[in-house]
Design a protein around this motif. Sequence first.
Motif, PDB file in Angstrom:
ATOM      1  N   UNK A 323      68.190  44.933  69.251  1.00 21.35           N
ATOM      2  CA  UNK A 323      67.905  43.523  69.037  1.00 21.35           C
ATOM      3  C   UNK A 323      68.560  42.503  70.548  1.00 21.35           C
ATOM      4  N   UNK A 324      67.157  42.238  71.662  1.00 25.26           N
ATOM      5  CA  UNK A 324      67.733  41.388  71.889  1.00 25.26           C
ATOM      6  C   UNK A 324      67.585  39.878  71.537  1.00 25.26           C
ATOM      7  N   UNK A 325      68.439  39.755  71.580  1.00 27.93           N
ATOM      8  CA  UNK A 325      68.126  37.621  71.673  1.00 27.93           C
ATOM      9  C   UNK A 325      67.647  37.194  72.025  1.00 27.93           C
ATOM     10  N   UNK A 326      67.654  37.197  73.143  1.00 30.33           N
ATOM     11  CA  UNK A 326      66.391  36.606  74.546  1.00 30.33           C
ATOM     12  C   UNK A 326      65.109  36.826  73.612  1.00 30.33           C
ATOM     13  N   UNK A 327      65.365  38.083  74.171  1.00 30.74           N
ATOM     14  CA  UNK A 327      63.403  38.002  73.753  1.00 30.74           C
ATOM     15  C   UNK A 327      63.361  38.666  72.687  1.00 30.74           C
ATOM     16  N   UNK A 328      63.546  38.226  71.707  1.00 33.12           N
ATOM     17  CA  UNK A 328      63.453  38.552  70.237  1.00 33.12           C
ATOM     18  C   UNK A 328      62.251  40.028  69.687  1.00 33.12           C
ATOM     19  N   UNK A 329      62.988  41.029  70.597  1.00 32.10           N
ATOM     20  CA  UNK A 329      62.281  41.796  70.667  1.00 32.10           C
ATOM     21  C   UNK A 329      63.485  42.635  70.170  1.00 32.10           C
ATOM     22  N   UNK A 330      63.063  44.089  70.016  1.00 30.33           N
ATOM     23  CA  UNK A 330      63.439  45.676  69.430  1.00 30.33           C
ATOM     24  C   UNK A 330      63.632  46.591  70.706  1.00 30.33           C
ATOM     25  N   UNK A 331      64.736  47.351  71.002  1.00 25.94           N
ATOM     26  CA  UNK A 331      64.930  48.474  71.818  1.00 25.94           C
ATOM     27  C   UNK A 331      65.798  49.915  71.356  1.00 25.94           C
ATOM     28  N   UNK A 332      65.483  50.752  71.890  1.00 26.92           N
ATOM     29  CA  UNK A 332      66.100  52.103  71.489  1.00 26.92           C
ATOM     30  C   UNK A 332      65.268  53.141  70.656  1.00 26.92           C
ATOM     31  N   UNK A 333      66.086  53.684  69.920  1.00 25.41           N
ATOM     32  CA  UNK A 333      66.688  54.220  69.981  1.00 25.41           C
ATOM     33  C   UNK A 333      67.925  54.551  71.070  1.00 25.41           C
ATOM     34  N   UNK A 334      68.735  54.561  70.962  1.00 25.60           N
ATOM     35  CA  UNK A 334      70.256  55.359  72.043  1.00 25.60           C
ATOM     36  C   UNK A 334      71.168  55.889  71.319  1.00 25.60           C
ATOM     37  N   UNK A 335      70.405  57.818  71.797  1.00 26.48           N
ATOM     38  CA  UNK A 335      71.047  58.777  70.884  1.00 26.48           C
ATOM     39  C   UNK A 335      71.864  59.574  72.032  1.00 26.48           C
ATOM     40  N   UNK A 336      71.993  60.378  71.238  1.00 24.71           N
ATOM     41  CA  UNK A 336      73.090  61.704  71.998  1.00 24.71           C
ATOM     42  C   UNK A 336      74.551  61.315  72.034  1.00 24.71           C
ATOM     43  N   UNK A 337      74.775  61.272  70.748  1.00 22.24           N
ATOM     44  CA  UNK A 337      76.633  60.966  70.755  1.00 22.24           C
ATOM     45  C   UNK A 337      76.671  60.496  69.536  1.00 22.24           C
ATOM     46  N   UNK A 338      77.416  60.645  69.067  1.00 24.50           N
ATOM     47  CA  UNK A 338      78.035  59.832  67.595  1.00 24.50           C
ATOM     48  C   UNK A 338      79.116  58.911  67.881  1.00 24.50           C
ATOM     49  N   UNK A 339      79.323  57.935  66.854  1.00 23.87           N
ATOM     50  CA  UNK A 339      79.768  56.994  66.764  1.00 23.87           C
ATOM     51  C   UNK A 339      81.320  56.390  65.467  1.00 23.87           C
ATOM     52  N   UNK A 340      82.034  56.524  65.010  1.00 24.33           N
ATOM     53  CA  UNK A 340      82.735  55.503  64.257  1.00 24.33           C
ATOM     54  C   UNK A 340      83.289  54.399  63.966  1.00 24.33           C
ATOM     55  N   UNK A 341      83.225  53.606  65.460  1.00 21.74           N
ATOM     56  CA  UNK A 341      83.219  51.939  64.850  1.00 21.74           C
ATOM     57  C   UNK A 341      82.975  51.762  66.844  1.00 21.74           C
ATOM     58  N   UNK A 342      82.990  50.349  67.188  1.00 26.73           N
ATOM     59  CA  UNK A 342      82.894  49.471  68.139  1.00 26.73           C
ATOM     60  C   UNK A 342      83.576  48.313  68.145  1.00 26.73           C
ATOM     61  N   UNK A 343      83.747  48.255  69.397  1.00 30.19           N
ATOM     62  CA  UNK A 343      83.634  46.326  69.667  1.00 30.19           C
ATOM     63  C   UNK A 343      84.033  46.467  71.146  1.00 30.19           C
ATOM     64  N   UNK A 344      83.766  45.518  71.666  1.00 29.90           N
ATOM     65  CA  UNK A 344      83.822  44.253  72.621  1.00 29.90           C
ATOM     66  C   UNK A 344      84.968  44.552  73.774  1.00 29.90           C
ATOM     67  N   UNK A 345      84.953  45.480  74.562  1.00 28.85           N
ATOM     68  CA  UNK A 345      86.547  45.711  75.407  1.00 28.85           C
ATOM     69  C   UNK A 345      86.217  45.686  77.065  1.00 28.85           C
TER      70      UNK A 345
END
Length: 499
Positions: A323-345
């Motif tokens: 979700x792009x807060x700047x455009x108020x629009x959606x894009x994706x999906x990103x795929x080709x991988x699986x994840x179990x957790x996420x964070x900004x690092x």
Amino acid sequence: MPITAESLRLGPWRSGVNYSLPAEDMPPDGLYDMENCTVGLAGEVSKRNGFAKYNSSAMNSGATVTACGQVVLAGTEKTFAFAGNKFYDVTDGTATDRTGSVTITAGNDYTWDWVLAGSTLIAVNGQDTDGIKWTGGSANAATLDDDSRFTTPKWVTFWENRAWVGNINGAADRVWRSDPGDIETWDSLGFYSLGFDITGLRPFQNVLSIHTEQGIHTLTPTGNSTIPFQQQQRTQRGTVAGKSIVTVPGERQLFVRNDGIYQWSGGSSVEKISLALDDRYWSNLNVSRLPYSFSLYYPAQEQVWFFLPYGASQTTMNSVVIYSARLNAWFGPYNGFSRDSAALIDDLPQAGDFAGHIMKHDSGTNDDGSAIRGSFETAAIAPFGDAIECRWLYNRLLYDNEGAHDLDIAQISAGIVSNFQTVQMGQTGALLNSTFVLNTSTLESNVSGLTSDSDLFGYDARTRLRISNYNTDETFTIRRTSLQYKPIGNVRQRKTGIE
């Protein structure tokens, strides 16, 4: 010689992708479909960046990374991760076991909710006793002292200088608070019961938002030491996935429900903002696994990444919609991988995989050495309406020069046999210096606004394009495209069916 033709311009695509509309009803600035592509501020479509290992050596013999994050402890920035039954300090990509004597239960679904509580990291997973704490440095993790008030909380946060936990063993509807300034002292009456199972805790504006599937409740400071917080139910809908709750600029709280993604601005109602994901995307998610979905906010791009389970029997989060807060629009999906957790690092989206690694996303031009399969599809607009047939001549693409990369362009139309062409975008060249050879070298240029033409074929009222690149380390940025055609006029279609 000049070609006399009309032109149908598609893009820039500031409306993003819309999976709820057929290609025939899509506006010129909308996308019918996309995969592994982004939409920029100017509406340009680019192949997404790749990912690479943050820690080169797998943690805990390749165990699932059930949480990761970055916090400042004792004045030092620390990166941490839970992998299987171990807790690690992974600062600078080198993993050091800091599990100590705490018990950590391994399991893909035993993901951790964590928060920086002053100068201490607190984490809970709904499985292991009272949760853990870590103060950084060379210290190991330790068990959080809760004065024997609760066990196995699922949710944790830090607000009003207090630690808060929710959904505990034997009382899934209960929230406990610590004493102010002391995360390990818990008053025997310092709890609130909501009547519904708690699905998430997050501070928002001047309140603590407590989510249940049946609604969002709040605690508001009163300034009264005897009754320090006022409890109130604010909405009739809350999240099903506490780790999907995220706050974006404009004082909006976004979260996942079974039927889509919603926002709450602090009032008495919530609003569904993912209508563009309905039908062709959301209907393919495994709804039963949505409680394990999660999200992160990417401030540099003002984006929210939602990690979701795509596929009727999919159990892991293998699809990311943006979700792009700047455009108020959606894009994706990103795929080709699986994840179990996420964070900004390190100011980048990073996510835990199922093989002991934190993966650094939005970085590089490949997926840990593999090609990124990027593609998007435009609208199928009939320039003179459904009854006027057009002869399609050629397409002119406006793009950025990012190197001599191939681009595959497929023409799709109900009345035309699909055709496929490969064009080369851009060029590699030399700088204007002593190595430049006149009449031999090509002058290096990274400007935008380059154009390339590809053939179109056939007669139909409408057509659309599918643009893709599946090659390793090849990128693209498409600004817009112009389809050249000649209107033929009204052409009677043959009858179908039985008279």
